[in-house]
Write a protein that holds these residues in place. Structure first.
Motif, short mmCIF file in Angstrom:
data_model
loop_
_atom_site.label_atom_id
_atom_site.label_comp_id
_atom_site.label_asym_id
_atom_site.label_seq_id
_atom_site.Cartn_x
_atom_site.Cartn_y
_atom_site.Cartn_z
N PHE A 75 109.13 89.65 9.62
CA PHE A 75 109.16 88.84 10.84
C PHE A 75 108.77 89.63 12.09
N LEU A 76 108.22 90.80 11.91
CA LEU A 76 107.87 91.63 13.06
C LEU A 76 106.55 91.16 13.67
N VAL A 77 106.68 90.34 14.69
CA VAL A 77 105.54 89.77 15.40
C VAL A 77 105.71 90.09 16.88
N ILE A 78 104.63 90.56 17.50
CA ILE A 78 104.65 90.83 18.93
C ILE A 78 103.98 89.66 19.64
N ASP A 79 104.68 89.04 20.58
CA ASP A 79 104.10 87.96 21.38
C ASP A 79 103.37 88.56 22.57
N PHE A 80 102.07 88.28 22.67
CA PHE A 80 101.27 88.73 23.81
C PHE A 80 101.11 87.54 24.75
N TYR A 81 101.65 87.68 25.97
CA TYR A 81 101.70 86.57 26.91
C TYR A 81 100.50 86.48 27.84
N GLN A 82 100.06 87.61 28.35
CA GLN A 82 99.03 87.55 29.39
C GLN A 82 98.30 88.88 29.46
N VAL A 83 97.03 88.80 29.85
CA VAL A 83 96.23 89.98 30.12
C VAL A 83 95.42 89.70 31.37
N GLY A 84 95.17 90.72 32.17
CA GLY A 84 94.37 90.52 33.38
C GLY A 84 94.52 91.68 34.33
N SER A 85 93.82 91.59 35.45
CA SER A 85 93.93 92.61 36.48
C SER A 85 95.25 92.43 37.22
N HIS A 86 95.58 93.37 38.07
CA HIS A 86 96.89 93.37 38.73
C HIS A 86 97.07 92.22 39.71
N GLU A 87 95.98 91.71 40.27
CA GLU A 87 96.08 90.66 41.29
C GLU A 87 96.75 89.41 40.74
N ASN A 88 97.86 89.02 41.30
CA ASN A 88 98.65 87.83 40.92
C ASN A 88 99.16 87.86 39.48
N PHE A 89 99.08 89.00 38.82
CA PHE A 89 99.46 89.08 37.41
C PHE A 89 100.92 88.70 37.19
N TYR A 90 101.82 89.32 37.96
CA TYR A 90 103.25 89.08 37.75
C TYR A 90 103.66 87.68 38.20
N ASP A 91 103.06 87.16 39.25
CA ASP A 91 103.37 85.80 39.69
C ASP A 91 102.96 84.78 38.62
N GLU A 92 101.77 84.95 38.07
CA GLU A 92 101.30 84.03 37.02
C GLU A 92 102.15 84.16 35.76
N LEU A 93 102.56 85.37 35.43
CA LEU A 93 103.40 85.58 34.26
C LEU A 93 104.76 84.90 34.43
N LYS A 94 105.38 85.06 35.59
CA LYS A 94 106.67 84.40 35.87
C LYS A 94 106.53 82.89 35.77
N HIS A 95 105.45 82.36 36.34
CA HIS A 95 105.20 80.92 36.30
C HIS A 95 105.07 80.44 34.85
N TYR A 96 104.32 81.15 34.04
CA TYR A 96 104.14 80.77 32.64
C TYR A 96 105.47 80.82 31.88
N LEU A 97 106.24 81.87 32.09
CA LEU A 97 107.52 82.00 31.39
C LEU A 97 108.50 80.90 31.80
N GLN A 98 108.47 80.52 33.08
CA GLN A 98 109.34 79.42 33.53
C GLN A 98 108.91 78.11 32.88
N GLN A 99 107.61 77.86 32.79
CA GLN A 99 107.12 76.65 32.14
C GLN A 99 107.52 76.62 30.68
N GLU A 100 107.36 77.76 30.01
CA GLU A 100 107.70 77.85 28.59
C GLU A 100 109.17 77.58 28.34
N SER A 101 110.04 78.15 29.19
CA SER A 101 111.48 77.95 28.98
C SER A 101 111.90 76.53 29.35
#
Length: 107
Positions: A75-101
């Motif tokens: 069951f060892l699976v790594i979930d890869f959520y996002q890739v990109g440059s630093h610009e807005n990276f963390y904001d977009e990641l937080k937004h995606y994680l909130q939508q997912e939850s």
């Protein structure tokens, strides 16, 4: 470990040009071989790791979540959520994680 690409990650790869796709693929292999290679985030992004790599003088970030240590080997699976440059990276990641939850999907 086996990679599992979430939607934002897969979409970015699909739109990227071939050399960048290959660089991302190499970075994913490094993370799968050694999940502790990245940096563990805290706060809103707790349990998320970020690995940074450079391509054509540009820094890219990969957000992922390795499996918990107590899971059986198959069951060892790594979930890869996002890739990109630093610009807005963390904001977009937080937004995606909130939508997912909010959808009730497992993290």
């Amino acid at each position: 470990m086996k990679p599992n690409y979430k939607r934002p990650f897969a979409q970015y790869i699909k739109k990227a040009h071939k050399p960048l796709q290959l660089a991302i693929e190499d970075a994913v292999e490094l993370v799968c071989d050694s999940p502790e290679i990245g940096e563990l985030k805290v706060g809103d992004l707790a349990e998320i790791w970020v690995y940074k790599f450079r391509f054509n003088r540009q820094e890219y970030l990969i957000a992922y979540r390795p499996p918990s240590k107590d899971l059986p080997l198959e069951f060892l699976v790594i979930d890869f959520y996002q890739v990109g440059s630093h610009e807005n990276f963390y904001d977009e990641l937080k937004h995606y994680l909130q939508q997912e939850s909010s959808k009730g999907e497992p993290k």
